[in-house]
Scaffold this motif. Structure first.
Motif, PDB file in Angstrom:
ATOM      1  N   GLU A  84     103.083   0.716  74.778  1.00  0.00           N
ATOM      2  CA  GLU A  84     103.465   1.101  73.427  1.00  0.00           C
ATOM      3  C   GLU A  84     102.269   1.083  72.493  1.00  0.00           C
ATOM      4  O   GLU A  84     102.268   1.696  71.442  1.00  0.00           O
ATOM      5  N   ASN A 137     120.802  -0.358  72.219  1.00  0.00           N
ATOM      6  CA  ASN A 137     119.735  -0.742  71.284  1.00  0.00           C
ATOM      7  C   ASN A 137     119.240  -2.160  71.536  1.00  0.00           C
ATOM      8  O   ASN A 137     118.653  -2.790  70.659  1.00  0.00           O
ATOM      9  N   TYR A 139     116.728  -4.635  72.600  1.00  0.00           N
ATOM     10  CA  TYR A 139     115.270  -4.549  72.679  1.00  0.00           C
ATOM     11  C   TYR A 139     114.750  -4.894  74.071  1.00  0.00           C
ATOM     12  O   TYR A 139     113.857  -4.219  74.594  1.00  0.00           O
ATOM     13  N   ALA A 143     112.846  -1.757  75.540  1.00  0.00           N
ATOM     14  CA  ALA A 143     111.395  -1.848  75.389  1.00  0.00           C
ATOM     15  C   ALA A 143     110.703  -2.576  76.533  1.00  0.00           C
ATOM     16  O   ALA A 143     109.489  -2.741  76.511  1.00  0.00           O
ATOM     17  N   ASN A 153     108.967   3.970  72.680  1.00  0.00           N
ATOM     18  CA  ASN A 153     108.649   3.370  71.391  1.00  0.00           C
ATOM     19  C   ASN A 153     109.971   2.945  70.760  1.00  0.00           C
ATOM     20  O   ASN A 153     110.834   3.787  70.489  1.00  0.00           O
ATOM     21  N   TYR A 154     110.141   1.657  70.509  1.00  0.00           N
ATOM     22  CA  TYR A 154     111.423   1.145  70.043  1.00  0.00           C
ATOM     23  C   TYR A 154     111.790   1.697  68.665  1.00  0.00           C
ATOM     24  O   TYR A 154     112.957   1.975  68.388  1.00  0.00           O
ATOM     25  N   ASN A 155     110.788   1.865  67.799  1.00  0.00           N
ATOM     26  CA  ASN A 155     111.065   2.421  66.470  1.00  0.00           C
ATOM     27  C   ASN A 155     111.535   3.871  66.572  1.00  0.00           C
ATOM     28  O   ASN A 155     112.465   4.287  65.878  1.00  0.00           O
ATOM     29  N   GLN A 156     110.897   4.643  67.430  1.00  0.00           N
ATOM     30  CA  GLN A 156     111.321   6.025  67.647  1.00  0.00           C
ATOM     31  C   GLN A 156     112.726   6.062  68.246  1.00  0.00           C
ATOM     32  O   GLN A 156     113.538   6.934  67.920  1.00  0.00           O
ATOM     33  N   HIS A 157     113.013   5.092  69.092  1.00  0.00           N
ATOM     34  CA  HIS A 157     114.327   5.025  69.748  1.00  0.00           C
ATOM     35  C   HIS A 157     115.457   4.907  68.725  1.00  0.00           C
ATOM     36  O   HIS A 157     116.567   5.415  68.959  1.00  0.00           O
ATOM     37  N   GLN A 158     115.189   4.255  67.588  1.00  0.00           N
ATOM     38  CA  GLN A 158     116.221   4.089  66.567  1.00  0.00           C
ATOM     39  C   GLN A 158     116.749   5.436  66.081  1.00  0.00           C
ATOM     40  O   GLN A 158     117.928   5.568  65.740  1.00  0.00           O
ATOM     41  N   GLN A 159     115.885   6.431  66.052  1.00  0.00           N
ATOM     42  CA  GLN A 159     116.277   7.749  65.564  1.00  0.00           C
ATOM     43  C   GLN A 159     117.205   8.477  66.534  1.00  0.00           C
ATOM     44  O   GLN A 159     117.880   9.437  66.156  1.00  0.00           O
TER      45      GLN A 159
END
Length: 231
Positions: A84, A137, A139, A143, A153-159
């Motif tokens: 990451e 979701n 983690y 991740a 990418n965990y932040n991208q996954h949120q979308q």
């Protein structure tokens, strides 16, 4: 308020006014334009503006890192660390891992997430039937490092969560191709419905068509400027 993403136009249309009513109950000082803005932002990531046809088209894809090690097939390496991070991590002394960007469909992404969750179930067998949606979701599941391959990418996954909540099976090993095809066909209809509603209230600046056309023009201009500088 969390509004669900619908995979077919009929579902979306049938629930439009029900959700609008709940929207007003929760946000009493807002208007239908605010509701439509929310919907436009929910569905626009799955669309793009086609210059040739001057219309919106489906584009349900995501760009992710595909991690690998140089010569890994020759030396039998099969694990990946620190994917990451933009900077290469160390695998073995004197050897850096590398990555390349890869674009895959949201169906492929969903299947990859489903595979990770099912592997988690097999390793951590609790003796009960696990719910896939409870882990989309998590983690540690999403991740965790599983070797050379996709590095999420965990932040991208949120979308991607609205799509995954609508598309992934509650139980099972595979995603439904037919349902995905319905979504690809329906998402343009849904966007046109939202835009028509925005036209009716003269909120043209919030239309998905206008937004994506403007973004597409900007990308072309930036690309032309880049080519001019390079030449």
């Amino acid at each position: 308020m969390e509004l669900p993403l619908y995979l077919t136009f009929n579902e979306f249309e049938n629930h439009y006014y029900d959700h609008l009513e709940k929207w007003f109950e929760k946000y009493s000082n807002t208007s239908e334009v605010d509701y439509l803005q929310f919907l436009a932002n929910l569905y626009s990531p799955f669309l793009y503006y086609n210059f040739a046809n001057d219309r919106l088209q489906a584009d349900a894809t995501i760009q992710i890192k595909n991690c690998f090690f140089p010569y890994q097939e020759m030396i039998g390496l099969s694990f990946c660390i620190s994917c990451e991070n933009e900077k290469s991590g160390r695998l073995l002394k004197g050897m850096n891992h590398k990555f390349e960007w890869k674009t895959i469909t949201m169906m492929e992404y969903a299947q990859y997430i489903l595979d990770r969750i099912n592997r988690h179930f097999s390793v951590n067998n609790s003796g009960k039937r696990e719910n896939v949606l409870d882990f989309i979701n998590d983690y540690q599941v999403i991740a965790s490092r599983e070797g050379a391959g996709y590095c999420l990418n965990y932040n991208q996954h949120q979308q991607t969560l609205p799509f995954l909540k609508a598309y992934l099976p509650v139980y099972g090993q595979t995603v439904n191709i037919a349902v995905y095809r319905d979504f690809i066909f329906s998402v343009v209809q849904i966007a046109e419905f939202i835009d028509q509603k925005l036209k009716e209230v003269q909120a043209f600046e919030y239309m998905i068509y206008s937004k994506l056309k403007s973004e597409a023009k900007f990308k072309v201009q930036m690309n032309n400027q880049f080519l001019t500088i390079c030449n």
